[in-house]
Design a protein around this motif. Structure first.
Motif, PDB file in Angstrom:
ATOM      1  N   GLN A 124      -4.073  19.619  43.563  1.00 44.02           N
ATOM      2  CA  GLN A 124      -4.646  19.828  44.893  1.00 44.02           C
ATOM      3  C   GLN A 124      -4.398  21.256  45.368  1.00 44.02           C
ATOM      4  O   GLN A 124      -5.292  21.900  45.919  1.00 44.02           O
ATOM      5  CB  GLN A 124      -4.064  18.825  45.886  1.00 44.02           C
ATOM      6  CG  GLN A 124      -4.537  17.412  45.636  1.00 44.02           C
ATOM      7  CD  GLN A 124      -3.824  16.395  46.495  1.00 44.02           C
ATOM      8  OE1 GLN A 124      -2.694  16.602  46.938  1.00 44.02           O
ATOM      9  NE2 GLN A 124      -4.476  15.270  46.727  1.00 44.02           N
ATOM     10  N   SER A 174      -3.554   7.640  57.410  1.00 41.23           N
ATOM     11  CA  SER A 174      -3.847   7.295  56.024  1.00 41.23           C
ATOM     12  C   SER A 174      -5.200   7.851  55.608  1.00 41.23           C
ATOM     13  O   SER A 174      -6.067   8.081  56.428  1.00 41.23           O
ATOM     14  CB  SER A 174      -3.803   5.792  55.830  1.00 41.23           C
ATOM     15  OG  SER A 174      -4.795   5.186  56.615  1.00 41.23           O
ATOM     16  N   CYS A 175      -5.364   8.005  54.318  1.00 40.82           N
ATOM     17  CA  CYS A 175      -6.611   8.524  53.764  1.00 40.82           C
ATOM     18  C   CYS A 175      -7.671   7.429  53.813  1.00 40.82           C
ATOM     19  O   CYS A 175      -7.424   6.298  53.395  1.00 40.82           O
ATOM     20  CB  CYS A 175      -6.388   8.954  52.319  1.00 40.82           C
ATOM     21  SG  CYS A 175      -7.832   9.626  51.526  1.00 40.82           S
ATOM     22  N   VAL A 233      -8.485  12.882  46.442  1.00 42.93           N
ATOM     23  CA  VAL A 233      -7.698  12.282  45.377  1.00 42.93           C
ATOM     24  C   VAL A 233      -8.404  12.585  44.056  1.00 42.93           C
ATOM     25  O   VAL A 233      -9.626  12.587  43.979  1.00 42.93           O
ATOM     26  CB  VAL A 233      -7.576  10.758  45.581  1.00 42.93           C
ATOM     27  CG1 VAL A 233      -6.735  10.127  44.500  1.00 42.93           C
ATOM     28  CG2 VAL A 233      -6.994  10.441  46.952  1.00 42.93           C
ATOM     29  N   ALA A 240     -13.813  16.545  50.430  1.00 41.77           N
ATOM     30  CA  ALA A 240     -12.674  15.778  50.933  1.00 41.77           C
ATOM     31  C   ALA A 240     -13.083  14.796  52.021  1.00 41.77           C
ATOM     32  O   ALA A 240     -14.076  14.994  52.716  1.00 41.77           O
ATOM     33  CB  ALA A 240     -11.614  16.739  51.484  1.00 41.77           C
ATOM     34  N   ASN A 241     -12.311  13.721  52.147  1.00 42.03           N
ATOM     35  CA  ASN A 241     -12.499  12.763  53.227  1.00 42.03           C
ATOM     36  C   ASN A 241     -11.830  13.311  54.473  1.00 42.03           C
ATOM     37  O   ASN A 241     -10.663  13.680  54.445  1.00 42.03           O
ATOM     38  CB  ASN A 241     -11.861  11.417  52.865  1.00 42.03           C
ATOM     39  CG  ASN A 241     -12.527  10.767  51.690  1.00 42.03           C
ATOM     40  OD1 ASN A 241     -13.725  10.578  51.691  1.00 42.03           O
ATOM     41  ND2 ASN A 241     -11.755  10.446  50.678  1.00 42.03           N
ATOM     42  N   TRP A 244      -7.653  16.261  56.130  1.00 43.81           N
ATOM     43  CA  TRP A 244      -8.536  16.034  54.987  1.00 43.81           C
ATOM     44  C   TRP A 244      -7.729  15.402  53.874  1.00 43.81           C
ATOM     45  O   TRP A 244      -6.557  15.701  53.681  1.00 43.81           O
ATOM     46  CB  TRP A 244      -9.140  17.346  54.475  1.00 43.81           C
ATOM     47  CG  TRP A 244     -10.156  17.900  55.395  1.00 43.81           C
ATOM     48  CD1 TRP A 244     -11.486  17.657  55.383  1.00 43.81           C
ATOM     49  CD2 TRP A 244      -9.930  18.812  56.477  1.00 43.81           C
ATOM     50  NE1 TRP A 244     -12.106  18.354  56.379  1.00 43.81           N
ATOM     51  CE2 TRP A 244     -11.178  19.067  57.066  1.00 43.81           C
ATOM     52  CE3 TRP A 244      -8.813  19.430  57.006  1.00 43.81           C
ATOM     53  CZ2 TRP A 244     -11.326  19.908  58.154  1.00 43.81           C
ATOM     54  CZ3 TRP A 244      -8.954  20.261  58.090  1.00 43.81           C
ATOM     55  CH2 TRP A 244     -10.208  20.500  58.651  1.00 43.81           C
ATOM     56  N   CYS A 245      -8.370  14.549  53.118  1.00 42.65           N
ATOM     57  CA  CYS A 245      -7.712  13.862  52.015  1.00 42.65           C
ATOM     58  C   CYS A 245      -8.650  13.896  50.809  1.00 42.65           C
ATOM     59  O   CYS A 245      -9.839  13.615  50.938  1.00 42.65           O
ATOM     60  CB  CYS A 245      -7.431  12.417  52.422  1.00 42.65           C
ATOM     61  SG  CYS A 245      -6.740  11.417  51.105  1.00 42.65           S
TER      62      CYS A 245
END
Length: 51
Positions: free
Chosen positions: A24, A48-49, A10, A39-40, A7-8
């Motif tokens: 975070q 990568s996110c 920002v 989250a993504n 999960w990403c």
């Protein structure tokens, strides 16, 4: 065993890397379910996110 999903998330404002990690960490510790809902999600073979 390697994780298969990540999960990403920002922050909306640009901050110093250490401040981002701290924000975070606090977010995950105080309301993990809400953070993960926003989250993504990405597959482990794509490190990568997502945009």
């Amino acid at each position: 065993m390697q994780p298969k999903i990540g999960w990403c998330f920002v922050l909306e404002r640009a901050l110093v890397a250490g401040d981002v990690m701290l924000a975070q960490k606090i977010a995950l510790e105080t309301d993990e379910a809400a953070v993960l809902a926003l989250a993504n999600r990405f597959v482990r073979d794509r490190p990568s996110c997502p945009e």
